[in-house]
Design a protein around this motif. Structure first.
Motif, PDB file in Angstrom:
ATOM      1  N   MET A   1       0.835  -1.210   0.000  1.00  0.00           N
ATOM      2  CA  MET A   1       0.000   0.000   0.000  1.00  0.00           C
ATOM      3  C   MET A   1       0.866   1.255   0.000  1.00  0.00           C
ATOM      4  SD  MET A   1      -3.147  -1.173   2.532  1.00  0.00           S
ATOM      5  CE  MET A   1      -3.205   0.409   3.241  1.00  0.00           C
ATOM      6  N   LEU A   2       1.923   1.249   0.791  1.00  0.00           N
ATOM      7  CA  LEU A   2       2.823   2.396   0.860  1.00  0.00           C
ATOM      8  C   LEU A   2       3.489   2.652  -0.488  1.00  0.00           C
ATOM      9  CD1 LEU A   2       4.273   4.606   2.449  1.00  0.00           C
ATOM     10  CD2 LEU A   2       5.961   2.890   3.126  1.00  0.00           C
ATOM     11  N   VAL A   3       3.967   1.594  -1.126  1.00  0.00           N
ATOM     12  CA  VAL A   3       4.601   1.732  -2.436  1.00  0.00           C
ATOM     13  C   VAL A   3       3.589   2.277  -3.440  1.00  0.00           C
ATOM     14  CG1 VAL A   3       5.609   0.451  -4.369  1.00  0.00           C
ATOM     15  CG2 VAL A   3       6.376   0.008  -2.033  1.00  0.00           C
ATOM     16  N   GLY A   4       2.366   1.791  -3.385  1.00  0.00           N
ATOM     17  CA  GLY A   4       1.321   2.295  -4.283  1.00  0.00           C
ATOM     18  C   GLY A   4       1.056   3.778  -4.063  1.00  0.00           C
ATOM     19  N   GLN A   5       1.002   4.198  -2.803  1.00  0.00           N
ATOM     20  CA  GLN A   5       0.779   5.613  -2.488  1.00  0.00           C
ATOM     21  C   GLN A   5       1.951   6.470  -2.964  1.00  0.00           C
ATOM     22  OE1 GLN A   5       0.208   5.580   1.741  1.00  0.00           O
ATOM     23  NE2 GLN A   5      -1.899   4.842   1.609  1.00  0.00           N
ATOM     24  N   MET A   6       3.157   5.969  -2.768  1.00  0.00           N
ATOM     25  CA  MET A   6       4.335   6.720  -3.203  1.00  0.00           C
ATOM     26  C   MET A   6       4.330   6.893  -4.720  1.00  0.00           C
ATOM     27  SD  MET A   6       7.135   4.976  -0.664  1.00  0.00           S
ATOM     28  CE  MET A   6       8.562   5.772  -1.356  1.00  0.00           C
ATOM     29  N   HIS A   7       4.031   5.823  -5.426  1.00  0.00           N
ATOM     30  CA  HIS A   7       4.004   5.882  -6.884  1.00  0.00           C
ATOM     31  C   HIS A   7       2.911   6.828  -7.368  1.00  0.00           C
ATOM     32  CE1 HIS A   7       2.916   4.376 -10.944  1.00  0.00           C
ATOM     33  NE2 HIS A   7       4.232   4.471 -11.087  1.00  0.00           N
ATOM     34  N   ALA A   8       1.736   6.733  -6.751  1.00  0.00           N
ATOM     35  CA  ALA A   8       0.615   7.584  -7.146  1.00  0.00           C
ATOM     36  C   ALA A   8       0.895   9.061  -6.893  1.00  0.00           C
ATOM     37  CB  ALA A   8      -0.651   7.154  -6.400  1.00  0.00           C
ATOM     38  N   SER A   9       1.686   9.360  -5.863  1.00  0.00           N
ATOM     39  CA  SER A   9       1.973  10.767  -5.556  1.00  0.00           C
ATOM     40  C   SER A   9       3.180  11.292  -6.318  1.00  0.00           C
ATOM     41  CB  SER A   9       2.176  10.959  -4.047  1.00  0.00           C
ATOM     42  OG  SER A   9       3.300  10.240  -3.602  1.00  0.00           O
ATOM     43  N   GLY A  10       3.781  10.455  -7.170  1.00  0.00           N
ATOM     44  CA  GLY A  10       4.854  10.924  -8.038  1.00  0.00           C
ATOM     45  C   GLY A  10       6.242  10.903  -7.426  1.00  0.00           C
ATOM     46  N   ILE A  11       6.415  10.160  -6.357  1.00  0.00           N
ATOM     47  CA  ILE A  11       7.741  10.060  -5.755  1.00  0.00           C
ATOM     48  C   ILE A  11       8.599   9.164  -6.640  1.00  0.00           C
ATOM     49  CG2 ILE A  11       9.040   9.167  -3.776  1.00  0.00           C
ATOM     50  CD1 ILE A  11       6.708  10.000  -2.016  1.00  0.00           C
TER      51      ILE A  11
END
Length: 93
Positions: A7-17
């Motif tokens: 979930m964290l990786v998905g959030q990071m990817h979605a936020s453009g990190i």
């Protein structure tokens, strides 16, 4: 834990990190956690991490981490402060 990481990786990817930013932040937090557990002691931390102390030191420099803040924040207060605290507790009883 695996689900939380996904979930964290998905959030990071979605936020453009970017990948580099994500890896750098993970390293920073992981190393800070291990260093905090060893009260800023780089030798003990490096041993736990399975790396040479010089490699840890170089990595900390690359990540702009200052272990003196960790060490200073975890030192015991001076003896006079500890005695004053004990005296105030015993007088309150």
């Amino acid at each position: 834990m695996r689900r939380e990481l996904d979930m964290l990786v998905g959030q990071m990817h979605a936020s453009g990190i970017s990948y580099e930013e994500g890896v750098r932040e993970f390293k920073r937090r992981f190393l800070l956690h291990v260093l905090t557990n060893h009260r800023g002691n780089q030798c003990k931390s490096a041993t736990e991490l399975g790396m040479h102390r010089n490699t840890l030191s170089r990595t900390l420099t690359e990540l702009d981490l200052d272990t003196s803040q960790i060490r200073n924040g975890m030192k015991r207060p001076p003896r006079s402060e500890r005695l004053a605290k004990v005296q105030s507790i015993s007088s309150a009883r």
